[in-house]
Design a protein around this motif. Structure first.
Motif, PDB file in Angstrom:
ATOM      1  N   TRP A 262      36.181  25.672  36.716  1.00 27.42           N
ATOM      2  CA  TRP A 262      37.202  27.159  37.662  1.00 27.42           C
ATOM      3  C   TRP A 262      36.387  28.532  36.818  1.00 27.42           C
ATOM      4  O   TRP A 262      37.010  29.677  36.891  1.00 27.42           O
ATOM      5  N   VAL A 265      34.860  31.298  39.224  1.00 31.14           N
ATOM      6  CA  VAL A 265      35.637  31.839  39.633  1.00 31.14           C
ATOM      7  C   VAL A 265      35.808  33.146  38.943  1.00 31.14           C
ATOM      8  O   VAL A 265      36.796  32.931  38.418  1.00 31.14           O
ATOM      9  N   ARG A 266      35.235  34.380  39.451  1.00 32.17           N
ATOM     10  CA  ARG A 266      35.943  35.324  38.322  1.00 32.17           C
ATOM     11  C   ARG A 266      37.097  35.341  38.656  1.00 32.17           C
ATOM     12  O   ARG A 266      37.331  35.843  37.511  1.00 32.17           O
ATOM     13  N   ARG A 268      39.420  34.064  38.338  1.00 31.70           N
ATOM     14  CA  ARG A 268      40.632  33.172  37.182  1.00 31.70           C
ATOM     15  C   ARG A 268      39.611  33.396  36.181  1.00 31.70           C
ATOM     16  O   ARG A 268      40.730  34.122  35.021  1.00 31.70           O
TER      17      ARG A 268
END
Length: 343
Positions: A262, A265-266, A268
């Protein structure tokens, strides 16, 4: 040939085999369970009987105590077993130590339950083995084209470069206690990091189990009883919740890292306050998923616990019969497998 639904179908307790009267990775206690691996969303205590690899049984005993089930049956990879006339074999899934796919055969029909799996090399466990089958039941944690994980060694290379760039700062790597932590440590060793690696107390027992199974983690030291501001220039591996906790403030101006699929996903990474996101996953990414389907060419693919919409669309465009199972009770990414206690 019988219908696949006659051999395996979803129930509230999990994936059930009526002719064998057993469940695969049930989400509640049952009389007979076949367990793919030791993460607690797949391996729960309280079953009457558990069939799994020897390593998975050892992990469950470590986490739940020796009385986690009334009866254990350890099965080696590719060894034939049977429950009520239904044939079973386990094959490597490449996810964590002891992880397995489950081949289920009955009246000419072969179905394979993947459990969680990846196709990348992992120095801590056997590699995934494709198993020919009529129906392949696949996880889909990262089942969207946007998820294309870089090589783990490249991400570890970023960590090593950060250590050289910031020699006065401790580098805290958040990693799940079962599988991810040991993979991070072993990959660091392969990258040439031969200094002691410090670990949170919640990881010590599983690290010791991996060592007993022949996975050399090198010099490992505990973080307890260290003075405030310690470990500048050193690596500390801890559960993600500990890295986010006051516990982390004891170290020298820590660089917070987190190893997860994950982290690609920047948003996150920013949400978790991660300065050094490491995109390292123990699940198959999009390319690994579709490559597996293309390699196996099963009559049907059943897709579960993940993002099935993208894979269903891919199957439609590529002439692959597919359906979504929508099993519930499984985490998208490996959960904390040990309670984080004060260290």
């Amino acid at each position: 040939m019988i219908r696949p639904e006659d051999l395996l179908h979803p129930t509230p307790a999990g994936l059930y085999c009526p002719p064998g009267d057993f469940y695969v990775d049930p989400v509640r206690p049952v009389d007979r369970a076949v367990i793919t691996h030791g993460h607690s969303d797949h391996a729960r205590a309280g079953h009457g009987a558990v069939l799994a690899t020897r390593q998975t049984l050892a992990i469950m005993a470590e986490r739940y105590g020796d009385a986690f089930t009334a009866r254990e049956q350890a099965v080696e990879y590719a060894e034939r077993a049977a429950i009520n006339g239904v044939e079973l074999r386990l094959f490597p899934a490449g996810h964590v130590l002891g992880s397995a796919q489950v081949e289920v055969r009955w009246k000419g029909l072969t179905m394979v339950v993947s459990g969680d799996y990846k196709r990348r090399r992992d120095p801590t466990c056997p590699a995934f083995e494709p198993v020919p089958c009529h129906v392949f039941i696949s996880e889909a944690t990262f089942g969207l084209p946007v998820f294309r994980h870089p090589p783990a060694q490249d991400e570890i290379g970023r960590l090593v470069r950060s250590l050289a760039q910031f020699p006065d700062r401790a580098h805290l790597v958040g990693a799940y206690a079962l599988g991810k932590a040991q993979r991070i440590i072993r990959t660091l060793r392969e990258a040439g990091w031969d200094r002691p690696i410090y670990v949170h107390g919640a990881m010590e027992r599983l690290n010791a189990l991996y060592e007993r199974e022949g996975v050399d983690l090198g010099p490992i030291l505990p973080t307890r009883d260290l003075p405030k501001g310690a470990l500048g220039g050193e690596v500390v591996v801890a559960p993600p919740s500990a890295v986010q906790d006051r516990w982390s403030r004891r170290f020298a101006d820590p660089v917070v890292a987190f190893a997860s699929g994950w982290m690609g996903v920047r948003a996150r990474a920013r949400q978790k306050g991660v300065e050094l996101p490491l995109v390292i996953s123990d699940h198959a990414d999009w390319e690994e998923l579709v490559t597996t389907f293309e390699e196996l060419k099963p009559n049907e693919v059943w897709i579960t616990h993940g993002r099935e919409e993208g894979l269903l669309r891919w199957a439609e465009l590529n002439g692959q019969k597919a359906r979504a199972l929508r099993l519930v009770g499984y985490d998208e990414e490996d959960e904390e497998t040990l309670e984080v206690r004060p260290d």
